[in-house]
Design a protein around this motif. Sequence first.
Motif, PDB file in Angstrom:
ATOM      1  N   LYS A 123       0.817  -1.132   0.053  1.00  0.00           N
ATOM      2  CA  LYS A 123      -0.074   0.017   0.118  1.00  0.00           C
ATOM      3  C   LYS A 123       0.677   1.250  -0.007  1.00  0.00           C
ATOM      4  CE  LYS A 123      -2.496  -0.656   3.467  1.00  0.00           C
ATOM      5  NZ  LYS A 123      -1.494  -0.199   4.160  1.00  0.00           N
ATOM      6  N   SER A 124       1.867   1.308   1.035  1.00  0.00           N
ATOM      7  CA  SER A 124       2.725   2.523   0.985  1.00  0.00           C
ATOM      8  C   SER A 124       3.497   2.596  -0.262  1.00  0.00           C
ATOM      9  CB  SER A 124       3.513   2.474   2.266  1.00  0.00           C
ATOM     10  OG  SER A 124       2.759   2.315   3.429  1.00  0.00           O
ATOM     11  N   ASP A 147      -1.621   6.066   8.102  1.00  0.00           N
ATOM     12  CA  ASP A 147      -1.204   5.059   8.695  1.00  0.00           C
ATOM     13  C   ASP A 147      -0.486   5.242   9.783  1.00  0.00           C
ATOM     14  OD1 ASP A 147      -0.736   2.592   9.905  1.00  0.00           O
ATOM     15  OD2 ASP A 147       0.201   1.641   8.027  1.00  0.00           O
ATOM     16  N   GLY A 150       1.603   2.573  11.775  1.00  0.00           N
ATOM     17  CA  GLY A 150       2.641   1.904  10.975  1.00  0.00           C
ATOM     18  C   GLY A 150       3.138   2.761   9.834  1.00  0.00           C
ATOM     19  N   SER A 152       5.221   4.853   7.473  1.00  0.00           N
ATOM     20  CA  SER A 152       6.470   4.370   6.737  1.00  0.00           C
ATOM     21  C   SER A 152       6.693   5.388   5.471  1.00  0.00           C
ATOM     22  CB  SER A 152       6.475   2.970   6.091  1.00  0.00           C
ATOM     23  OG  SER A 152       5.112   3.001   5.172  1.00  0.00           O
ATOM     24  N   ASP A 222      -2.439   7.266   2.482  1.00  0.00           N
ATOM     25  CA  ASP A 222      -2.063   6.020   2.749  1.00  0.00           C
ATOM     26  C   ASP A 222      -2.945   5.542   3.917  1.00  0.00           C
ATOM     27  OD1 ASP A 222      -0.641   3.758   2.752  1.00  0.00           O
ATOM     28  OD2 ASP A 222       1.165   4.570   3.395  1.00  0.00           O
TER      29      ASP A 222
END
Length: 369
Positions: A123-124, A147, A150, A152, A222
Amino acid sequence: MTTPNRDQVVSLLGEIQDPELHRGLNELHMVRNLSVEGSKVTVTVALTVPNSASRPYYLEVIPAKIRNAFPHTKVDVDFVVLSEDERLALSESMRKDSPSPMAGSDSKTRVIAIGSGKGGVGKSTTAVNLAASLAKGGYSVGLLDADVWGFSVPRMLGIYEKPSVLGDLIVPPEMFGVKVVSIGLFTSEENPVMWRGPMLHKALQQFLEDVHWGDPDYLLLDLPPGTGDVAMSIAQFIPGAAMITVTTPQAVAEKVAQRAAFMAEKTGLKPTGVIENMSYFTCDHGTRYELFGRGGGETLAQRLRVPLLGQIPMDPNLMEFADKGAPIVLQAPDSAVAQAYDLCAKELVNLLQPKPKAKKRISLPLGGN
Ligand SMILES: Nc1ncnc2c1ncn2[C@@H]1O[C@H](COP(=O)(O)OP(=O)(O)O)[C@@H](O)[C@H]1O
Ligand SMILES: [Mg+2]
Protein backbone atom coordinates in the motif's frame (compact mmCIF):
# COMPACT_ATOMS: atom_id res chain seq x y z
CA MET A 1 28.65 47.53 -17.53
CA THR A 2 24.93 47.72 -16.69
CA THR A 3 24.01 48.07 -13.07
CA PRO A 4 20.50 47.27 -11.89
CA ASN A 5 18.12 49.83 -10.49
CA ARG A 6 15.93 49.15 -7.51
CA ASP A 7 12.77 48.41 -9.51
CA GLN A 8 14.59 45.85 -11.61
CA VAL A 9 15.84 44.06 -8.49
CA VAL A 10 12.39 44.15 -6.93
CA SER A 11 10.91 42.62 -10.05
CA LEU A 12 13.59 39.88 -10.15
CA LEU A 13 12.94 39.07 -6.48
CA GLY A 14 9.25 38.85 -7.29
CA GLU A 15 9.99 35.91 -9.57
CA ILE A 16 11.42 33.93 -6.66
CA GLN A 17 9.11 31.70 -4.68
CA ASP A 18 9.51 30.70 -1.09
CA PRO A 19 10.32 26.96 -1.35
CA GLU A 20 8.21 26.10 1.68
CA LEU A 21 5.25 28.39 1.27
CA HIS A 22 5.14 28.30 -2.53
CA ARG A 23 4.37 31.97 -2.83
CA GLY A 24 6.36 34.81 -4.36
CA LEU A 25 8.79 36.61 -2.07
CA ASN A 26 7.14 39.96 -2.76
CA GLU A 27 3.66 38.60 -2.28
CA LEU A 28 4.70 37.23 1.12
CA HIS A 29 6.36 40.57 2.01
CA MET A 30 9.42 38.61 2.96
CA VAL A 31 11.93 41.12 1.58
CA ARG A 32 12.54 43.34 4.58
CA ASN A 33 15.34 45.50 3.30
CA LEU A 34 16.83 46.17 -0.07
CA SER A 35 19.75 48.36 -0.92
CA VAL A 36 20.99 48.86 -4.47
CA GLU A 37 24.16 50.92 -4.77
CA GLY A 38 25.82 50.73 -8.16
CA SER A 39 26.78 47.11 -8.62
CA LYS A 40 26.27 46.18 -4.97
CA VAL A 41 22.93 44.72 -3.90
CA THR A 42 22.03 43.78 -0.34
CA VAL A 43 18.80 41.89 0.31
CA THR A 44 17.39 41.13 3.76
CA VAL A 45 14.88 38.30 3.74
CA ALA A 46 12.55 37.28 6.56
CA LEU A 47 12.50 33.59 7.52
CA THR A 48 9.59 31.89 9.26
CA VAL A 49 11.96 30.15 11.71
CA PRO A 50 15.71 30.60 12.29
CA ASN A 51 16.77 27.24 10.83
CA SER A 52 14.28 27.38 7.95
CA ALA A 53 15.06 25.17 4.97
CA SER A 54 14.50 28.30 2.85
CA ARG A 55 17.73 29.84 4.12
CA PRO A 56 20.25 27.86 2.00
CA TYR A 57 17.85 28.12 -0.92
CA TYR A 58 17.77 31.91 -0.80
CA LEU A 59 21.53 32.11 -0.32
CA GLU A 60 21.88 30.33 -3.63
CA VAL A 61 18.91 31.49 -5.66
CA ILE A 62 18.81 35.23 -4.94
CA PRO A 63 22.42 35.97 -6.07
CA ALA A 64 22.00 33.61 -9.03
CA LYS A 65 18.81 35.31 -10.12
CA ILE A 66 20.22 38.84 -9.94
CA ARG A 67 23.59 37.95 -11.45
CA ASN A 68 21.89 36.15 -14.28
CA ALA A 69 20.39 39.48 -15.35
CA PHE A 70 23.29 41.68 -14.19
CA PRO A 71 26.44 39.56 -14.27
CA HIS A 72 28.74 42.02 -12.52
CA THR A 73 26.66 42.63 -9.45
CA LYS A 74 27.82 41.69 -5.99
CA VAL A 75 24.88 40.31 -4.04
CA ASP A 76 24.72 39.91 -0.27
CA VAL A 77 21.80 38.12 1.34
CA ASP A 78 21.08 38.36 5.03
CA PHE A 79 18.19 37.28 7.16
CA VAL A 80 15.80 38.27 9.90
CA VAL A 81 13.28 35.94 11.57
CA LEU A 82 9.53 36.62 11.81
CA SER A 83 8.19 37.43 15.25
CA GLU A 84 5.45 35.22 16.71
CA ASP A 85 2.84 37.86 15.78
CA GLU A 86 4.10 38.09 12.22
CA ARG A 87 4.01 34.30 11.91
CA LEU A 88 0.40 34.25 13.09
CA ALA A 89 -0.57 37.00 10.66
CA LEU A 90 1.09 35.10 7.83
CA SER A 91 -0.67 31.85 8.71
CA GLU A 92 -4.01 33.71 8.82
CA SER A 93 -3.47 35.19 5.39
CA MET A 94 -2.39 31.86 3.91
CA ARG A 95 -5.37 30.08 5.41
CA LYS A 96 -7.75 32.64 3.96
CA ASP A 97 -6.92 32.09 0.33
CA SER A 98 -6.00 28.46 0.51
CA PRO A 99 -8.96 26.37 1.62
CA SER A 100 -8.24 22.89 2.90
CA PRO A 101 -8.89 20.07 0.43
CA MET A 102 -11.94 19.06 2.37
CA ALA A 103 -13.47 22.53 2.09
CA GLY A 104 -15.98 21.09 -0.34
CA SER A 105 -17.16 21.75 -3.83
CA ASP A 106 -14.92 24.76 -4.43
CA SER A 107 -11.78 22.72 -3.76
CA LYS A 108 -9.84 21.57 -6.81
CA THR A 109 -8.37 18.59 -5.02
CA ARG A 110 -9.18 15.00 -5.84
CA VAL A 111 -8.76 13.04 -2.64
CA ILE A 112 -7.78 9.40 -3.18
CA ALA A 113 -7.39 6.95 -0.30
CA ILE A 114 -5.16 3.94 -0.86
CA GLY A 115 -6.37 0.99 1.20
CA SER A 116 -6.05 -2.75 1.54
CA GLY A 117 -7.30 -5.53 3.75
CA LYS A 118 -3.99 -6.34 5.33
CA GLY A 119 -0.52 -4.97 5.78
CA GLY A 120 2.48 -5.84 3.68
CA VAL A 121 0.68 -5.89 0.32
CA GLY A 122 2.43 -2.76 -0.90
CA LYS A 123 0.00 0.00 0.00
CA SER A 124 2.64 2.51 1.04
CA THR A 125 4.89 1.57 -1.87
CA THR A 126 1.92 2.20 -4.16
CA ALA A 127 0.95 5.49 -2.49
CA VAL A 128 4.50 6.85 -2.67
CA ASN A 129 5.10 5.80 -6.27
CA LEU A 130 1.71 6.97 -7.52
CA ALA A 131 2.31 10.33 -5.84
CA ALA A 132 5.79 10.64 -7.35
CA SER A 133 4.49 9.56 -10.75
CA LEU A 134 1.67 12.14 -10.68
CA ALA A 135 4.16 14.85 -9.67
CA LYS A 136 6.45 13.73 -12.48
CA GLY A 137 3.48 14.16 -14.82
CA GLY A 138 3.17 17.81 -13.84
CA TYR A 139 0.39 17.58 -11.25
CA SER A 140 0.56 19.15 -7.82
CA VAL A 141 0.35 16.37 -5.26
CA GLY A 142 -0.02 15.96 -1.51
CA LEU A 143 0.51 12.69 0.33
CA LEU A 144 -0.98 12.20 3.76
CA ASP A 145 0.36 9.19 5.60
CA ALA A 146 -2.80 8.22 7.49
CA ASP A 147 -1.26 4.97 8.71
CA VAL A 148 -0.78 6.50 12.12
CA TRP A 149 0.41 3.27 13.74
CA GLY A 150 2.57 1.91 10.97
CA PHE A 151 3.73 5.04 9.19
CA SER A 152 6.44 4.44 6.62
CA VAL A 153 6.06 7.25 4.09
CA PRO A 154 8.72 9.59 5.57
CA ARG A 155 11.38 6.88 5.35
CA MET A 156 10.30 5.85 1.85
CA LEU A 157 10.73 9.45 0.68
CA GLY A 158 13.80 10.20 2.78
CA ILE A 159 12.14 12.98 4.76
CA TYR A 160 13.45 13.44 8.25
CA GLU A 161 12.96 17.14 8.95
CA LYS A 162 10.08 18.30 11.09
CA PRO A 163 7.50 20.41 9.21
CA SER A 164 7.61 24.15 9.90
CA VAL A 165 4.74 25.38 12.00
CA LEU A 166 3.38 28.86 11.28
CA GLY A 167 1.10 29.81 14.14
CA ASP A 168 -1.30 26.87 14.04
CA LEU A 169 -0.67 26.03 10.40
CA ILE A 170 1.60 23.11 9.50
CA VAL A 171 3.73 23.67 6.39
CA PRO A 172 4.40 20.24 4.87
CA PRO A 173 7.89 19.43 3.64
CA GLU A 174 8.08 18.70 -0.07
CA MET A 175 10.10 15.91 -1.66
CA PHE A 176 10.19 15.04 -5.36
CA GLY A 177 7.36 17.52 -5.90
CA VAL A 178 5.14 15.82 -3.31
CA LYS A 179 4.01 17.60 -0.16
CA VAL A 180 4.06 15.14 2.70
CA VAL A 181 2.59 14.94 6.16
CA SER A 182 2.91 11.96 8.44
CA ILE A 183 2.75 11.48 12.16
CA GLY A 184 6.21 10.04 11.58
CA LEU A 185 7.47 13.60 11.01
CA PHE A 186 6.49 14.50 14.55
CA THR A 187 7.59 11.37 16.35
CA SER A 188 10.20 8.64 15.96
CA GLU A 189 9.80 5.13 14.56
CA GLU A 190 10.75 3.78 17.99
CA ASN A 191 8.09 5.89 19.67
CA PRO A 192 4.82 5.07 17.95
CA VAL A 193 1.62 6.82 18.94
CA MET A 194 -1.24 4.92 20.52
CA TRP A 195 -4.04 7.06 19.14
CA ARG A 196 -7.53 5.67 19.13
CA GLY A 197 -11.09 6.95 18.81
CA PRO A 198 -11.61 10.68 19.30
CA MET A 199 -7.89 11.52 19.51
CA LEU A 200 -7.27 9.78 16.22
CA HIS A 201 -10.22 11.50 14.61
CA LYS A 202 -8.96 14.88 15.82
CA ALA A 203 -5.44 14.21 14.58
CA LEU A 204 -6.68 13.30 11.09
CA GLN A 205 -8.84 16.38 11.03
CA GLN A 206 -5.81 18.48 11.89
CA PHE A 207 -3.78 16.84 9.14
CA LEU A 208 -6.48 17.76 6.65
CA GLU A 209 -7.45 21.21 7.92
CA ASP A 210 -4.39 22.66 9.56
CA VAL A 211 -1.88 21.67 6.93
CA HIS A 212 -1.08 24.13 4.19
CA TRP A 213 -1.67 21.68 1.34
CA GLY A 214 -2.32 24.59 -1.01
CA ASP A 215 -5.22 22.95 -2.87
CA PRO A 216 -3.19 20.42 -4.89
CA ASP A 217 -4.59 18.53 -7.90
CA TYR A 218 -4.38 15.26 -5.97
CA LEU A 219 -4.18 14.39 -2.30
CA LEU A 220 -3.32 10.72 -1.74
CA LEU A 221 -3.94 9.11 1.63
CA ASP A 222 -2.03 6.03 2.71
CA LEU A 223 -4.56 4.26 4.93
CA PRO A 224 -3.65 1.76 7.64
CA PRO A 225 -4.52 -1.86 6.81
CA GLY A 226 -7.98 -3.21 7.54
CA THR A 227 -11.37 -1.73 7.91
CA GLY A 228 -10.96 0.59 10.81
CA ASP A 229 -11.47 3.99 12.29
CA VAL A 230 -9.21 5.87 9.95
CA ALA A 231 -11.23 5.14 6.82
CA MET A 232 -14.35 6.11 8.75
CA SER A 233 -12.92 9.43 9.87
CA ILE A 234 -11.64 10.22 6.39
CA ALA A 235 -15.04 9.44 4.91
CA GLN A 236 -16.62 11.79 7.40
CA PHE A 237 -14.29 14.66 6.54
CA ILE A 238 -14.28 14.06 2.80
CA PRO A 239 -17.49 12.26 1.87
CA GLY A 240 -17.17 10.49 -1.45
CA ALA A 241 -13.37 10.48 -1.47
CA ALA A 242 -12.09 7.93 -3.96
CA MET A 243 -10.58 4.68 -2.76
CA ILE A 244 -8.02 2.56 -4.56
CA THR A 245 -7.68 -0.94 -3.16
CA VAL A 246 -4.35 -2.71 -3.32
CA THR A 247 -4.29 -6.49 -3.32
CA THR A 248 -1.93 -9.32 -4.14
CA PRO A 249 -2.99 -11.92 -6.70
CA GLN A 250 -3.93 -14.78 -4.36
CA ALA A 251 -7.59 -15.52 -3.70
CA VAL A 252 -7.35 -15.17 0.08
CA ALA A 253 -5.79 -11.73 -0.17
CA GLU A 254 -8.42 -10.66 -2.63
CA LYS A 255 -11.19 -11.70 -0.17
CA VAL A 256 -9.63 -9.69 2.65
CA ALA A 257 -9.19 -6.67 0.37
CA GLN A 258 -12.78 -7.02 -0.76
CA ARG A 259 -14.07 -6.89 2.80
CA ALA A 260 -12.02 -3.77 3.45
CA ALA A 261 -13.28 -2.12 0.27
CA PHE A 262 -16.93 -2.90 1.04
CA MET A 263 -16.52 -1.59 4.58
CA ALA A 264 -14.93 1.59 3.28
CA GLU A 265 -17.79 1.98 0.83
CA LYS A 266 -20.30 1.65 3.69
CA THR A 267 -18.55 4.43 5.56
CA GLY A 268 -18.73 6.71 2.53
CA LEU A 269 -15.56 6.23 0.46
CA LYS A 270 -16.06 5.52 -3.22
CA PRO A 271 -14.33 2.41 -4.62
CA THR A 272 -12.62 3.69 -7.74
CA GLY A 273 -9.99 1.21 -8.81
CA VAL A 274 -7.87 -1.79 -7.92
CA ILE A 275 -4.11 -2.19 -8.16
CA GLU A 276 -2.70 -5.69 -8.06
CA ASN A 277 0.78 -5.77 -6.55
CA MET A 278 3.43 -8.50 -6.60
CA SER A 279 1.67 -9.89 -9.66
CA TYR A 280 4.64 -11.77 -11.10
CA PHE A 281 8.38 -12.04 -11.06
CA THR A 282 10.53 -12.15 -14.17
CA CYS A 283 13.88 -13.90 -13.66
CA ASP A 284 17.12 -12.91 -15.39
CA HIS A 285 16.38 -15.38 -18.19
CA GLY A 286 13.05 -13.72 -18.88
CA THR A 287 10.85 -16.49 -17.47
CA ARG A 288 7.78 -15.16 -15.73
CA TYR A 289 6.71 -16.70 -12.41
CA GLU A 290 3.39 -16.00 -10.76
CA LEU A 291 4.65 -16.54 -7.22
CA PHE A 292 1.45 -15.54 -5.47
CA GLY A 293 -1.10 -17.09 -7.79
CA ARG A 294 -3.12 -15.08 -10.24
CA GLY A 295 -6.36 -13.28 -10.85
CA GLY A 296 -6.86 -11.57 -7.48
CA GLY A 297 -6.81 -8.08 -8.92
CA GLU A 298 -9.15 -8.87 -11.78
CA THR A 299 -11.64 -10.67 -9.52
CA LEU A 300 -11.64 -7.88 -6.97
CA ALA A 301 -12.10 -5.24 -9.67
CA GLN A 302 -15.11 -7.13 -11.04
CA ARG A 303 -16.65 -7.55 -7.60
CA LEU A 304 -16.26 -3.86 -6.82
CA ARG A 305 -17.29 -2.92 -10.39
CA VAL A 306 -14.25 -0.72 -10.82
CA PRO A 307 -11.33 -0.93 -13.26
CA LEU A 308 -8.11 -2.79 -12.56
CA LEU A 309 -5.67 0.10 -12.90
CA GLY A 310 -2.61 -2.04 -13.24
CA GLN A 311 -0.50 -5.01 -12.20
CA ILE A 312 2.81 -4.32 -10.51
CA PRO A 313 5.51 -6.97 -10.88
CA MET A 314 7.85 -7.98 -8.07
CA ASP A 315 11.23 -6.36 -8.03
CA PRO A 316 13.78 -7.02 -5.27
CA ASN A 317 15.20 -3.53 -5.89
CA LEU A 318 11.99 -1.98 -4.68
CA MET A 319 12.80 -2.59 -1.03
CA GLU A 320 16.28 -1.18 -1.50
CA PHE A 321 14.93 1.97 -3.13
CA ALA A 322 12.36 2.36 -0.34
CA ASP A 323 15.10 2.11 2.28
CA LYS A 324 17.13 4.74 0.43
CA GLY A 325 14.15 7.09 0.39
CA ALA A 326 13.90 7.06 -3.40
CA PRO A 327 10.70 6.13 -5.27
CA ILE A 328 11.45 3.65 -8.04
CA VAL A 329 9.39 5.66 -10.56
CA LEU A 330 12.04 8.38 -10.30
CA GLN A 331 15.16 6.34 -9.61
CA ALA A 332 14.67 3.59 -12.16
CA PRO A 333 12.03 4.99 -14.51
CA ASP A 334 12.69 2.32 -17.14
CA SER A 335 12.15 -0.61 -14.80
CA ALA A 336 9.03 -2.71 -15.26
CA VAL A 337 7.74 -1.70 -11.83
CA ALA A 338 8.18 2.02 -12.55
CA GLN A 339 6.43 1.70 -15.89
CA ALA A 340 3.58 -0.22 -14.30
CA TYR A 341 3.16 2.52 -11.69
CA ASP A 342 3.33 5.24 -14.34
CA LEU A 343 0.58 3.43 -16.22
CA CYS A 344 -1.55 3.22 -13.05
CA ALA A 345 -1.08 6.95 -12.51
CA LYS A 346 -2.20 7.63 -16.10
CA GLU A 347 -5.27 5.44 -15.64
CA LEU A 348 -6.03 7.24 -12.42
CA VAL A 349 -5.82 10.64 -14.12
CA ASN A 350 -8.15 9.38 -16.85
CA LEU A 351 -10.64 8.26 -14.23
CA LEU A 352 -10.34 11.30 -12.02
CA GLN A 353 -9.38 14.40 -13.94
CA PRO A 354 -8.18 17.19 -11.71
CA LYS A 355 -10.96 19.67 -10.99
CA PRO A 356 -11.66 21.89 -12.87
CA LYS A 357 -8.64 21.48 -15.14
CA ALA A 358 -5.02 20.39 -14.72
CA LYS A 359 -3.06 22.98 -12.82
CA LYS A 360 0.58 22.84 -13.72
CA ARG A 361 3.13 22.89 -10.94
CA ILE A 362 4.97 26.15 -10.64
CA SER A 363 8.63 25.43 -11.17
CA LEU A 364 11.05 27.15 -8.83
CA PRO A 365 13.50 29.50 -10.50
CA LEU A 366 16.55 27.36 -9.69
CA GLY A 367 19.84 28.51 -11.11
CA GLY A 368 18.47 31.90 -12.12
CA ASN A 369 16.56 30.82 -15.21
N1 LIG B 1 6.19 -5.17 -6.16
C1 LIG B 1 7.02 -5.39 -5.15
N2 LIG B 1 8.18 -6.09 -5.35
C2 LIG B 1 9.03 -6.30 -4.32
N3 LIG B 1 8.84 -5.86 -3.07
C3 LIG B 1 7.72 -5.15 -2.82
C4 LIG B 1 6.76 -4.88 -3.83
N4 LIG B 1 5.76 -4.12 -3.28
C5 LIG B 1 6.10 -3.96 -1.99
N5 LIG B 1 7.25 -4.57 -1.69
C6 LIG B 1 7.93 -4.63 -0.39
O1 LIG B 1 7.02 -5.24 0.52
C7 LIG B 1 7.08 -4.63 1.78
C8 LIG B 1 5.71 -4.12 2.19
O2 LIG B 1 5.33 -3.05 1.35
P1 LIG B 1 4.55 -1.78 1.92
O3 LIG B 1 4.34 -0.87 0.78
O4 LIG B 1 5.22 -1.25 3.12
O5 LIG B 1 3.17 -2.48 2.30
P2 LIG B 1 1.94 -1.95 3.18
O6 LIG B 1 1.98 -0.46 3.17
O7 LIG B 1 0.74 -2.50 2.48
O8 LIG B 1 2.12 -2.54 4.53
C9 LIG B 1 8.11 -3.51 1.66
O9 LIG B 1 9.33 -3.98 2.15
C10 LIG B 1 8.18 -3.25 0.17
O10 LIG B 1 9.45 -2.76 -0.23
MG1 LIG C 1 2.17 0.85 4.81
